[in-house]
Scaffold this motif. Structure first.
Motif, PDB file in Angstrom:
ATOM      1  N   SER A  24      42.184 -51.883   2.009  1.00 38.28           N
ATOM      2  CA  SER A  24      43.452 -51.939   1.431  1.00 38.28           C
ATOM      3  C   SER A  24      44.434 -52.318   2.654  1.00 38.28           C
ATOM      4  N   LYS A  25      44.204 -51.735   3.852  1.00 38.84           N
ATOM      5  CA  LYS A  25      45.387 -51.976   4.756  1.00 38.84           C
ATOM      6  C   LYS A  25      44.834 -52.019   6.360  1.00 38.84           C
ATOM      7  N   CYS A  63      48.640 -55.671   4.748  1.00 41.89           N
ATOM      8  CA  CYS A  63      47.954 -55.344   3.371  1.00 41.89           C
ATOM      9  C   CYS A  63      46.673 -56.446   3.117  1.00 41.89           C
ATOM     10  N   ARG A 308      46.600 -53.374  -4.287  1.00 41.00           N
ATOM     11  CA  ARG A 308      46.901 -53.663  -2.795  1.00 41.00           C
ATOM     12  C   ARG A 308      47.759 -52.667  -2.092  1.00 41.00           C
ATOM     13  N   VAL A 309      48.234 -51.636  -3.015  1.00 44.04           N
ATOM     14  CA  VAL A 309      48.759 -50.406  -2.221  1.00 44.04           C
ATOM     15  C   VAL A 309      47.972 -49.323  -2.886  1.00 44.04           C
TER      16      VAL A 309
END
Length: 361
Positions: A24-25, A63, A308-309
Motif C-alpha cells: 500500500s505505501k 501510495c 490505497r490507504v
C-alpha cells in the motif's frame, strides 16, 4: 493481516510468493536519508526492472497499489543511501477481510434506518399527546355568563395542563368588570338625579383613581391577547425544534471505527471512487504522540474506497462534505495491525486522525 518490509541500501530482496499480499505505501526513513533521491524498483519474474517510485526529503511517502499472487517470482531493491519501509497487508488470511466495504456500508445504512424509525415513532407519540391535551381542554372549557346577558366563548389553547390550571385560577380571582353599556346607563341615571341649570355646560372634572379600584375594562383583553401571542410563538418554536432531524455527531462503525464530526461541511459529499484531497494529523491514541501530518498545499490525495490507504480511512472519510472536519479513532485491525509501521507506529496501535476534506476531483 499486516505485511511489511524494510529495503536497506545495496540489498536485493527476492522471493517466490507463498501467500498473496498487497503493498500500500512506501515511506522514506528520514533518519538515514540524505539530499539525494531514492529510487524503489521491482524485478518481476526476472524479465524486466520496473521503477515503482522516487522518494526524497520533500516527498517522503508514496501510495502504492500492488497485488502479488502465490507463485509470483519478485525482487525488490532500491538505488540510494537510505532505507525504505514498505507496508501493506496479506490477502485472504485476515478474518476481517471477509467483510467487504459494501457490507460495512450496508450495515451502517441499516443502523441509520433504525434510528429514523425511532424518530418517526417519537414524533407520532408527540402528536398523540397533543391531541389528548386538546380533547381535555375542550371538555373542561365552559361558557361564562356576565350579568345574565352576555356570554363569552372560552378560548382553548393547546398547552400543558399545569399552565391551563394556572390561567383558570387567575381568571377566577379577577374581579368582573362592568361593560361599556352598563357604565353608560349608570351615568345617565346619575345625570337625571342631579339636574343642572339650563344652558350650563357640564363641567368636566378629572377623575381621580381610587386606591383599590379595578383596572380599566380594556386592559384584561389586551393582557389576554399578549398571553395568546406568547403561547403561539412558544408553540411554533417547540414545533420547529421537534422537526429538526437528529444527526449524531459521533458514531461507531463496524470493526470498531469511531467517527466524530467536528464540523459538517457545506460542499459536495464524498463517495466511493472519488479522488479526495485532505489535510490530516495522525497521533497515537496511547500517548498522543504525532507521527504524521499534512496541512499545506493541495493536501494528501487518494482514491476513496480502492484500498490505497488503510481501511479506517476508506470507511471514515466516506460521507464527508467538502469543508468538513472529522476525528477518526481507528483500531489496529483497520490500521497497521499487529506488525505496526516501525519506528513511528508500534504493533497493535490504535490511531487518531483529525481529517479535513479540502476538495473532490
Amino acid at each position: 493481516m499486516f505485511w511489511g518490509l524494510i529495503i536497506e541500501p545495496g540489498k536485493k530482496y527476492s522471493q517466490t510468493v507463498d501467500s498473496s499480499f498487497h503493498i500500500s505505501k512506501a515511506t522514506l526513513d528520514l533518519s538515514s536519508a540524505t539530499d539525494e533521491d531514492i529510487t524503489l524498483l521491482l524485478d518481476y519474474e526476472g524479465q524486466q526492472e520496473y521503477i515503482l517510485c522516487h522518494l526524497n526529503k520533500s516527498n517522503k511517502q508514496e501510495c502504492l497499489d500492488l497485488n502479488f499472487q502465490a507463485g509470483d517470482s519478485i525482487s525488490l531493491f532500491s538505488h540510494g543511501q537510505a532505507s525504505v519501509h514498505l507496508s501493506g497487508y496479506l490477502l485472504g488470511d485476515d478474518d476481517d477481510d471477509e467483510m467487504t466495504l459494501g457490507d460495512m456500508m450496508e450495515e451502517e445504512e441499516e443502523d441509520e434506518d433504525e434510528e429514523e424509525d425511532e424518530d418517526v415513532d417519537e414524533e407520532m407519540d408527540i402528536k398523540d399527546l397533543r391531541a389528548s391535551l386538546v380533547a381535555k381542554a375542550v371538555k373542561r372549557a365552559q361558557p361564562e355568563k356576565s350579568n345574565g346577558k352576555a356570554q363569552k366563548k372560552a378560548k382553548v389553547e393547546v398547552e400543558q395542563e399545569d399552565d391551563d390550571d394556572e390561567e383558570e385560577a387567575e381568571e377566577e380571582e379577577e374581579p368582573k368588570q362592568p361593560s361599556p353599556k352598563q357604565l353608560s346607563k349608570a351615568q345617565k341615571k346619575k345625570e337625571k338625579k342631579s339636574p343642572k341649570p339650563a344652558g350650563a355646560a357640564p363641567a368636566q372634572q378629572p377623575q381621580k383613581k381610587k386606591e383599590g379600584a379595578p383596572p380599566a375594562a380594556g386592559k384584561p383583553q389586551q393582557q389576554q391577547q399578549q398571553n395568546k401571542n406568547k403561547k403561539q410563538k412558544q408553540k411554533a418554536n417547540d414545533k420547529t425544534k421537534a422537526d429538526v432531524p437528529k444527526s449524531p455527531a459521533k458514531q461507531t462503525l463496524p470493526g470498531g471505527l469511531v467517527v466524530e464530526d467536528l464540523k459538517v461541511g457545506s460542499g459536495p459529499e464524498s463517495k466511493k471512487g472519488d479522488m479526495v484531497a485532505v489535510y490530516y494529523c495522525g497521533k497515537l491514541a496511547k500517548n498522543g504522540k504525532q507521527f504524521d501530518q499534512t496541512n499545506k498545499g493541495p493536501g494528501f490525495k487518494f482514491k476513496l474506497g480502492q484500498g490505497r490507504v488503510i481501511k479506517g480511512w476508506d470507511l471514515g472519510v466516506a460521507g464527508m462534505k467538502v469543508g468538513g472536519k472529522r476525528k477518526l479513532t481507528i483500531p489496529a485491525s483497520l490500521a497497521y495491525g499487529a506488525g505496526g509501521a516501525p519506528p513511528q507506529i508500534p504493533p497493535n496501535s490504535t490511531l487518531v486522525f483529525d481529517v479535513e476534506l479540502k476538495a473532490l476531483n
